[in-house]
Design a protein around this motif. Sequence first.
Motif, mmCIF file in Angstrom:
data_model
loop_
_atom_site.group_PDB
_atom_site.id
_atom_site.type_symbol
_atom_site.label_atom_id
_atom_site.label_comp_id
_atom_site.label_asym_id
_atom_site.label_seq_id
_atom_site.Cartn_x
_atom_site.Cartn_y
_atom_site.Cartn_z
ATOM 1 N N ASN A 64 2.669 -6.764 -14.737
ATOM 2 C CA ASN A 64 1.893 -6.433 -13.552
ATOM 3 C C ASN A 64 1.244 -5.074 -13.799
ATOM 4 O O ASN A 64 1.043 -4.695 -14.953
ATOM 5 C CB ASN A 64 2.797 -6.453 -12.313
ATOM 6 C CG ASN A 64 3.026 -7.866 -11.814
ATOM 7 O OD1 ASN A 64 2.156 -8.476 -11.230
ATOM 8 N ND2 ASN A 64 4.218 -8.402 -12.076
ATOM 9 N N LEU A 93 4.398 -2.781 -4.076
ATOM 10 C CA LEU A 93 5.175 -3.637 -3.168
ATOM 11 C C LEU A 93 6.147 -2.783 -2.344
ATOM 12 O O LEU A 93 7.146 -3.282 -1.850
ATOM 13 C CB LEU A 93 5.953 -4.695 -3.960
ATOM 14 C CG LEU A 93 5.137 -5.745 -4.698
ATOM 15 C CD1 LEU A 93 6.055 -6.699 -5.453
ATOM 16 C CD2 LEU A 93 4.237 -6.522 -3.747
ATOM 17 N N LEU A 112 0.069 -7.198 -9.592
ATOM 18 C CA LEU A 112 0.612 -6.429 -8.471
ATOM 19 C C LEU A 112 0.674 -4.948 -8.821
ATOM 20 O O LEU A 112 0.983 -4.577 -9.953
ATOM 21 C CB LEU A 112 2.004 -6.942 -8.111
ATOM 22 C CG LEU A 112 2.079 -8.407 -7.677
ATOM 23 C CD1 LEU A 112 3.521 -8.869 -7.582
ATOM 24 C CD2 LEU A 112 1.356 -8.598 -6.356
ATOM 25 N N THR A 113 0.385 -4.086 -7.829
ATOM 26 C CA THR A 113 0.411 -2.641 -8.051
ATOM 27 C C THR A 113 1.368 -1.912 -7.119
ATOM 28 O O THR A 113 1.876 -0.854 -7.469
ATOM 29 C CB THR A 113 -0.995 -2.028 -7.866
ATOM 30 O OG1 THR A 113 -1.448 -2.320 -6.546
ATOM 31 C CG2 THR A 113 -1.966 -2.565 -8.893
ATOM 32 N N LYS A 127 1.607 -10.620 -0.153
ATOM 33 C CA LYS A 127 2.605 -9.663 0.354
ATOM 34 C C LYS A 127 3.190 -10.129 1.676
ATOM 35 O O LYS A 127 4.381 -9.955 1.934
ATOM 36 C CB LYS A 127 1.985 -8.278 0.519
ATOM 37 C CG LYS A 127 1.726 -7.576 -0.784
ATOM 38 C CD LYS A 127 1.102 -6.216 -0.525
ATOM 39 C CE LYS A 127 0.760 -5.501 -1.805
ATOM 40 N NZ LYS A 127 0.138 -4.196 -1.529
ATOM 41 N N VAL A 153 9.311 -8.477 -12.570
ATOM 42 C CA VAL A 153 7.912 -8.160 -12.271
ATOM 43 C C VAL A 153 7.181 -7.745 -13.552
ATOM 44 O O VAL A 153 6.334 -6.858 -13.543
ATOM 45 C CB VAL A 153 7.786 -7.077 -11.168
ATOM 46 C CG1 VAL A 153 8.150 -7.636 -9.812
ATOM 47 C CG2 VAL A 153 8.615 -5.853 -11.488
ATOM 48 N N VAL A 188 -4.011 -10.680 -2.337
ATOM 49 C CA VAL A 188 -2.837 -9.822 -2.517
ATOM 50 C C VAL A 188 -2.163 -9.571 -1.178
ATOM 51 O O VAL A 188 -0.933 -9.649 -1.060
ATOM 52 C CB VAL A 188 -3.224 -8.493 -3.202
ATOM 53 C CG1 VAL A 188 -2.042 -7.537 -3.252
ATOM 54 C CG2 VAL A 188 -3.766 -8.751 -4.604
ATOM 55 N N LEU A 234 8.033 -12.623 -10.295
ATOM 56 C CA LEU A 234 6.652 -12.339 -9.893
ATOM 57 C C LEU A 234 5.840 -11.896 -11.117
ATOM 58 O O LEU A 234 5.072 -10.941 -11.072
ATOM 59 C CB LEU A 234 6.629 -11.226 -8.831
ATOM 60 C CG LEU A 234 7.384 -11.502 -7.539
ATOM 61 C CD1 LEU A 234 7.425 -10.263 -6.654
ATOM 62 C CD2 LEU A 234 6.757 -12.669 -6.795
ATOM 63 N N ASN A 240 1.080 -11.113 -11.960
ATOM 64 C CA ASN A 240 0.366 -11.335 -10.699
ATOM 65 C C ASN A 240 -0.579 -10.196 -10.346
ATOM 66 O O ASN A 240 -1.070 -10.142 -9.223
ATOM 67 C CB ASN A 240 1.363 -11.528 -9.542
ATOM 68 C CG ASN A 240 1.982 -12.899 -9.539
ATOM 69 O OD1 ASN A 240 1.386 -13.867 -9.987
ATOM 70 N ND2 ASN A 240 3.192 -13.002 -9.041
#
Length: 189
Positions: A96, A80, A77-78, A58, A93, A54, A72, A75
Amino acid sequence: MEKDGEYLSWCDIEDHDVRGNQLHCPRVREGNFKKAHPHELNLSFQDLGDLYQVENFKRILKRLIRVEKLWLVDNSLTDLSAIRLPRCRELNVNKNHFTSFKHLPKIPQIQHLSLAENNIMTLSGISDFRHTPLESLILKRNPCEFQERYRQLVFSSLPNLKMLDGIPKLPEDYSPPKIRFIFKMCTIL
């Protein structure tokens, strides 16, 4: 894989300031990414399971200062919030693990934002997008969608928004002015 044709691989990502030899994340997958426009990039489905992956992902995203359309999707993701995408007009996004609008990247030129299937609980922080050209927002399948007066709250926070969850702004989406009636009681003896 075609270089000159319709697809390109990680190693051939040109116009994005990222080269294949700069990717140190072992699970960042090589794949076919449709090259529709030099400022469009699809980095979806990267299976970022470990923290180091991750963080490297980033680091790559921080270099995408010219990207205008970015996908994205899925992925894991939490957050960004440390990323700035100054030219990004379209960001997807979906799927996620975002829990707040505050965890999204800085996207001052955003016009179309898709956040479907995340875990956004409340609309807190949505007004940060008030001063952007945001026209279309997708929040389907987030807990905030079940908030009372959801559509009215979103449209009142974002007056320039034209479409929410794929549905254009409707007359009932306009928040009526809050009118308070004060009743005084008097007792007649």
